[in-house]
Design an enzyme around this catalytic site. Structure first.
Site, short mmCIF file in Angstrom:
data_model
loop_
_atom_site.label_atom_id
_atom_site.label_comp_id
_atom_site.label_asym_id
_atom_site.label_seq_id
_atom_site.Cartn_x
_atom_site.Cartn_y
_atom_site.Cartn_z
NE ARG A 39 -4.26 -1.49 0.30
CZ ARG A 39 -5.37 -1.24 1.00
NH1 ARG A 39 -5.51 -0.14 1.66
NH2 ARG A 39 -6.34 -2.11 1.01
NE ARG A 43 -7.38 5.51 2.07
CZ ARG A 43 -8.14 4.58 2.64
NH1 ARG A 43 -9.40 4.81 2.90
NH2 ARG A 43 -7.61 3.41 2.98
NE ARG A 52 -10.43 7.59 -2.56
CZ ARG A 52 -11.73 7.45 -2.48
NH1 ARG A 52 -12.53 8.47 -2.68
NH2 ARG A 52 -12.25 6.26 -2.20
CG ASP A 89 -8.84 -3.66 -3.97
OD1 ASP A 89 -8.27 -2.94 -3.13
OD2 ASP A 89 -9.59 -4.60 -3.65
CE1 TYR A 164 -12.60 -7.36 2.39
CE2 TYR A 164 -11.01 -9.06 1.83
CZ TYR A 164 -11.35 -7.92 2.52
OH TYR A 164 -10.43 -7.33 3.35
#
Ligand code: CP3
Length: 356
Positions: A39, A43, A52, A89, A164
């Site tokens: 990662r 952000r 974004r 992702d 998920y």
């Protein structure tokens, strides 16, 4: 003797490349360990947040090759890391198999109802955008002079992706997934088989597009008991490795069975992976003694140290580097960069690992 003068039983000699990350995965000791972070794009970087806001959402960015390329490059430009990981992702695979996916800001991923028998490949071409992003990033790395930086492709491991798909998003205790595994093992098996085939195809296509190594993220490997770990983490991973190797015998495959603890050894021995990622709960001296003789190790600074920065971060990194210095090793975190992390801390850590 084979015609080339080598004994046929000998593996091909590993040739040093100009990329320290690939060398380490091939078991070649370098002057210093290569470094990248899970990662590493995201952000915590103001330039990511700016993009974004302009693009509107995560999937809009991940499926726009120019934007995905740009975001992949952001941490490389700042920190000159030894590997770039393509911005995408693990949940793009269920989406490509036809399960609805959206990212609700602040809430994480939301998936539609799972209907195993309805999963199909008719939307798999949506992943072409990921392959285009990989090719664009490979060109960009070269164009901007990052000749020593390797490009990593990735997928989620079937177990983690299945959680998920079954839970409909993130989960606290994985009870729906575990109940399915226990009460409907046939259904679970069918889902796993679909994910094995789709994930292997996805990785092979990423390599065809220019990925030089791939990582299989099994973020929730640590929630299973040893028997189920063998069946639902080791076996499907081993099947993916076999399929990818058949197409690309020399591309390194990193497995990251987060939270697997002592089960990591069996995983390292049985999946066929090239290198193993370890999280920060695994003692580095155990990894040095038990895993490193089997294969190269990657990890495992707690991302909380990167968030905190300063002397505690440097001291924790120094200990890890010391413990793992006698074998093939890639410096990384034990999990992804936290979104509150000051970019200056990342810079300080990279400089320290690089000996600057
Ligand atoms: O490492 C990288 O920089 C490459 C990009 C990458 C992302 N996700 C981007 C992302 C990678 C390798 C992943 C893997 C991933 N995705 C995993 C395995 C690794 C891990 O963290 O355990 C998992 C479990 C996911 C699923 C996922 N994606 C969740 C649970 C979330 C929401 C939580 C969160 O952090 O927001 C995502 C969204 C996501 N994937 C973001 C990013 C940068 C945040 C998107 C945003 O809000 O801007």
């Amino acid at each position: 003797m084979a015609p080339n003068g080598r004994d046929e039983m000998q593996p091909a000699p590993v040739i040093k490349t100009d990329k320290p990350f690939l060398d380490a995965l091939n078991g070649i000791a370098a002057d210093r360990p290569p470094v990248w972070f899970m990662r590493q794009a995201g952000r915590y970087l103001p330039e990511y947040r700016e993009l974004r806001a302009a693009k509107g959402g995560f999937l809009e960015m991940a499926f726009d090759p120019d934007t995905a390329c740009e975001i992949t490059m952001q941490p490389i430009r700042r920190f000159d890391l030894d590997a770039a990981i393509i911005f995408s992702d693990i949940l793009t695979v269920p989406m490509a198999l036809g399960q609805h996916l959206e990212f609700v800001q602040g809430e994480g991923p939301k998936l539609g109802e799972l209907n195993i028998s309805a999963l199909n490949y008719s939307n798999f071409t949506r992943l072409n955008e990921v392959y285009h992003a990989i090719t664009a990033t490979k060109d960009k790395l070269k164009a901007e002079g990052h000749n020593a930086t390797a490009l990593i492709g990735f997928c989620g491991a079937p177990w983690t992706v299945a959680t998920y798909m079954i839970e409909g998003g993130s989960s606290r205790d994985f009870m729906k997934s575990k109940r399915m595994m226990i009460e409907q093992p046939q259904a679970m098996s069918s889902l796993m088989n679909i994910l094995v085939e789709a994930s292997a195809t996805y990785l092979i296509n990423q390599i065809n597009a220019g990925a030089e190594a791939v990582q299989i993220f099994d973020s929730w490997a640590g929630v299973l008991d040893s028997e189920n770990f063998k069946r639902w983490c080791i076996k499907p991973t081993q099947q993916i490795v076999e399929l990818v190797r058949a197409a690309h015998p020399h591309v390194p495959i990193i497995g990251f069975p987060k939270g697997a603890g002592q089960n990591s050894l069996k995983y390292a021995q049985s999946t066929g992976i090239t290198a193993i990622g370890i999280d920060h709960t695994l003692p580095t001296e155990w990894a040095a003694r038990t895993l490193q003789p089997v294969l190269p190790v990657q990890g495992n600074l707690d991302p909380a140290y990167l968030l905190a920065g300063g002397d505690p971060m440097i001291m924790a990194a120094e200990q890890i580097l010391g413990d793992l210095k006698n074998g093939a090793y890639v410096f990384n975190l034990g999990h992804g960069v936290n979104k509150e992390t000051p970019p200056e801390n990342v810079e300080a850590l990279v400089n320290f690992v690089k000996g600057r």
